[in-house]
Design an enzyme around this catalytic site. Structure first.
Site, short mmCIF file in Angstrom:
data_model
loop_
_atom_site.label_atom_id
_atom_site.label_comp_id
_atom_site.label_asym_id
_atom_site.label_seq_id
_atom_site.Cartn_x
_atom_site.Cartn_y
_atom_site.Cartn_z
CG HIS A 34 59.73 -52.65 -15.56
ND1 HIS A 34 58.49 -52.18 -15.22
CD2 HIS A 34 59.90 -52.34 -16.87
CE1 HIS A 34 57.92 -51.63 -16.28
NE2 HIS A 34 58.75 -51.71 -17.30
CB THR A 35 65.82 -53.25 -11.68
OG1 THR A 35 66.29 -52.22 -12.57
CG2 THR A 35 65.99 -54.58 -12.36
CB SER A 67 59.77 -23.30 -23.26
OG SER A 67 59.97 -24.43 -24.10
CB ALA A 122 61.11 -39.67 -27.69
N GLY A 123 60.69 -40.78 -24.38
CA GLY A 123 61.28 -41.72 -23.43
C GLY A 123 62.75 -41.49 -23.19
CG ASP A 171 64.43 -40.72 -16.09
OD1 ASP A 171 64.96 -41.84 -16.14
OD2 ASP A 171 63.27 -40.49 -16.50
CE1 TYR A 221 56.55 -48.40 -13.79
CE2 TYR A 221 54.81 -47.47 -12.44
CZ TYR A 221 56.15 -47.66 -12.68
OH TYR A 221 57.08 -47.15 -11.83
P1 ADP Z 1 60.07 -37.55 -21.49
O1 ADP Z 1 60.70 -37.18 -20.20
O2 ADP Z 1 60.15 -39.00 -21.79
O3 ADP Z 1 60.55 -36.73 -22.65
P2 ADP Z 1 57.73 -36.63 -20.10
O4 ADP Z 1 56.28 -36.69 -20.39
O5 ADP Z 1 58.22 -37.16 -18.82
O6 ADP Z 1 58.50 -37.25 -21.35
O7 ADP Z 1 58.18 -35.10 -20.13
C1 ADP Z 1 57.83 -34.27 -21.21
C2 ADP Z 1 57.31 -32.93 -20.71
O8 ADP Z 1 58.39 -32.19 -20.11
C3 ADP Z 1 56.80 -32.05 -21.80
O9 ADP Z 1 55.46 -32.33 -22.12
C4 ADP Z 1 56.96 -30.65 -21.20
O10 ADP Z 1 55.88 -30.37 -20.32
C5 ADP Z 1 58.22 -30.81 -20.35
N1 ADP Z 1 59.40 -30.32 -21.09
C6 ADP Z 1 60.49 -31.03 -21.43
N2 ADP Z 1 61.38 -30.24 -22.09
C7 ADP Z 1 60.83 -29.01 -22.16
C8 ADP Z 1 61.26 -27.75 -22.72
N3 ADP Z 1 62.43 -27.61 -23.34
N4 ADP Z 1 60.40 -26.71 -22.59
C9 ADP Z 1 59.22 -26.83 -21.95
N5 ADP Z 1 58.79 -27.97 -21.43
C10 ADP Z 1 59.57 -29.06 -21.51
MG MG Z 2 60.10 -37.88 -18.24
#
Ligand code: ADP
Ligand code: MG
Length: 386
Positions: A34-35, A67, A122-123, A171, A221
């Site tokens: 949170h910085t 995908s 999962a973050g 990220d 947040y």
């Molecule tokens: P995090 O970045 O923490 O994993 P987010 O909600 O920011 O979670 O991002 C997850 C989303 O990114 C997924 O719901 C999907 O839409 C997209 N995504 C990530 N990896 C893939 C992949 N390999 N194929 C298709 N979509 C993906």
């Molecule tokens: Mg994300």
């Protein structure tokens, strides 16, 4: 991990082209929470979990993508912008393509097959791994030498425009700029980054997923962001030059904290001390002092639990179990809070014991099965040569 032979086969079923392969990693933040929206510092590492893209150019202007994770195909036309925020995974790819084009990259049509070992949602930033791997792949097969910071900013822009998520730069920066056996100290105001050595021969970065996500996260947040802005406005009375909590030193804070009512005072204390801890942590890594680094991680967790109040029972339990375990140098919650993961520095000789203990004791206390990911500090995005 991802099986290359299978990916190649899947690509051959999807496209006639001869593929090139690109990869980009997920990440975990070691310290600096949170910085980012306070113009401060963060210190993430790239992890071994990554997204791999197989790609070949097409003669037309279509981007066709399959995908493996979604078990679905989708496409768009480079010459006809699709709607923003369709709410589907294609938003990430079209978003990054459009952001690259806006930066002057002339893209070619392409077939892509993508598969990720980053757990989604999962973050650990599967989204940045997805944007950066596809962005690098699309640029490279178009013959463009894309600057890594521009690539990271294009990924962030994809989230802001096409996805509709107001994310910071961490990220995408670490996924694009990370370096093996290093963490990345990012200055979120200057948009600059410095690799700092993280020797993972003796210790491992271990991520423990609580497997809970409390609904509070979004509203809290927004409240925290507002509280930080209120803090800056009040501190300006004594410190007129500041524009963000980044500008407030711990000494200034000690002197002027009486200007702040609670809970704003506690919130600001977290950000001010967390920025200092993050810079200290980078120094510890440079000096190879992982024990001191671990201490800072523990202080960071306490600050998030007590001052920023973004932890939760499951995260606290996970950290307490880790703190009780031999061979753990430091443990803290990581990410937005109210669930998600903890990050731990663990001596390699203690890894098996650590894993067993976390799984057993977390299950006993919460009736939830944890997920554990062990990683070295991995490389940022690259082409995979075969
Ligand atoms: P995090 O970045 O923490 O994993 P987010 O909600 O920011 O979670 O991002 C997850 C989303 O990114 C997924 O719901 C999907 O839409 C997209 N995504 C990530 N990896 C893939 C992949 N390999 N194929 C298709 N979509 C993906
Ligand atoms: Mg994300």
């Amino acid at each position: 991990m991802i099986d290359f032979a299978t990916l190649r086969k899947t690509f051959a079923e999807f496209s006639d082209g001869e593929p090139r392969f690109f990869r980009a990693p997920g990440r975990v933040n070691l310290i600096g929470e949170h910085t980012d929206y306070n113009d401060g510092f963060v210190l993430p590492v790239a992890i071994e979990h990554e997204t791999i893209v197989a790609i070949a150019a097409r003669a037309d202007r279509l981007i066709k993508i399959y995908s493996v994770n979604e078990n679905a195909a989708a496409q768009f036309d480079l010459d006809e912008p699709g709607a923003m925020r369709r709410g589907i995974w294609l938003d990430y790819v079209e978003g990054v393509a459009r952001a690259l084009m806006r930066r002057g990259v002339v893209l070619r049509g392409a077939d892509l097959v993508v598969e990720s070992s980053v757990p989604v949602g999962a973050g650990l930033s599967s989204s940045a791994a997805f944007e950066i791997s596809t962005g690098l792949a699309l640029s490279a097969i178009s013959g463009a030498e894309i600057d890594r910071i521009a690539l990271a900013l294009a990924g962030q822009e994809a989230e802001h425009t096409y996805v509709g998520a107001q994310v910071g730069i961490m990220d995408q920066f670490i996924s694009a700029l990370g370096k093996k056996d290093h963490a990345l100290l990012i200055d979120c105001r200057a948009l600059t980054a410095e690799n700092v050595p993280l020797d993972t021969s003796e210790i491992a970065v271990v991520i423990c997923d609580t497997r809970v996500k409390h609904a509070l996260a979004n509203s809290e947040y927004n409240t925290r962001r507002r509280e930080c802005e209120q803090g800056v406005a009040l501190l300006k009375k004594a410190l007129p030059a500041i524009t963000a909590l980044r500008d407030v030193s711990t000494e200034d804070f000690a002197e002027y904290q009486n200007l702040l009512p609670e809970p704003i005072r506690r919130r600001c204390r977290h950000v001010v001390t967390e920025n200092e801890r993050t810079l200290d942590a980078a120094r510890c890594l440079k000096n190879g002092d992982l024990a001191a680094m671990g201490e800072l991680m523990s202080r960071s967790h306490e600050s998030m639990r007590d001052d920023y109040e973004i932890s939760c029972r499951e995260l606290d339990i996970m950290v307490e179990i880790a703190d009780d375990c031999d061979g753990v140098l430091g443990a803290r919650m990581t990410g937005g809070g109210f669930g998600g993961c903890t990050v731990n520095l663990v001596e390699r000789s203690a890894l098996d014991r650590f894993r067993r203990k976390i799984m057993q004791e977390y299950q006993k206390a919460t009736q939830i099965e944890a997920a554990i990911y062990i990683s070295e500090a991995a490389d940022g995005a690259s082409e995979i040569k075969h």
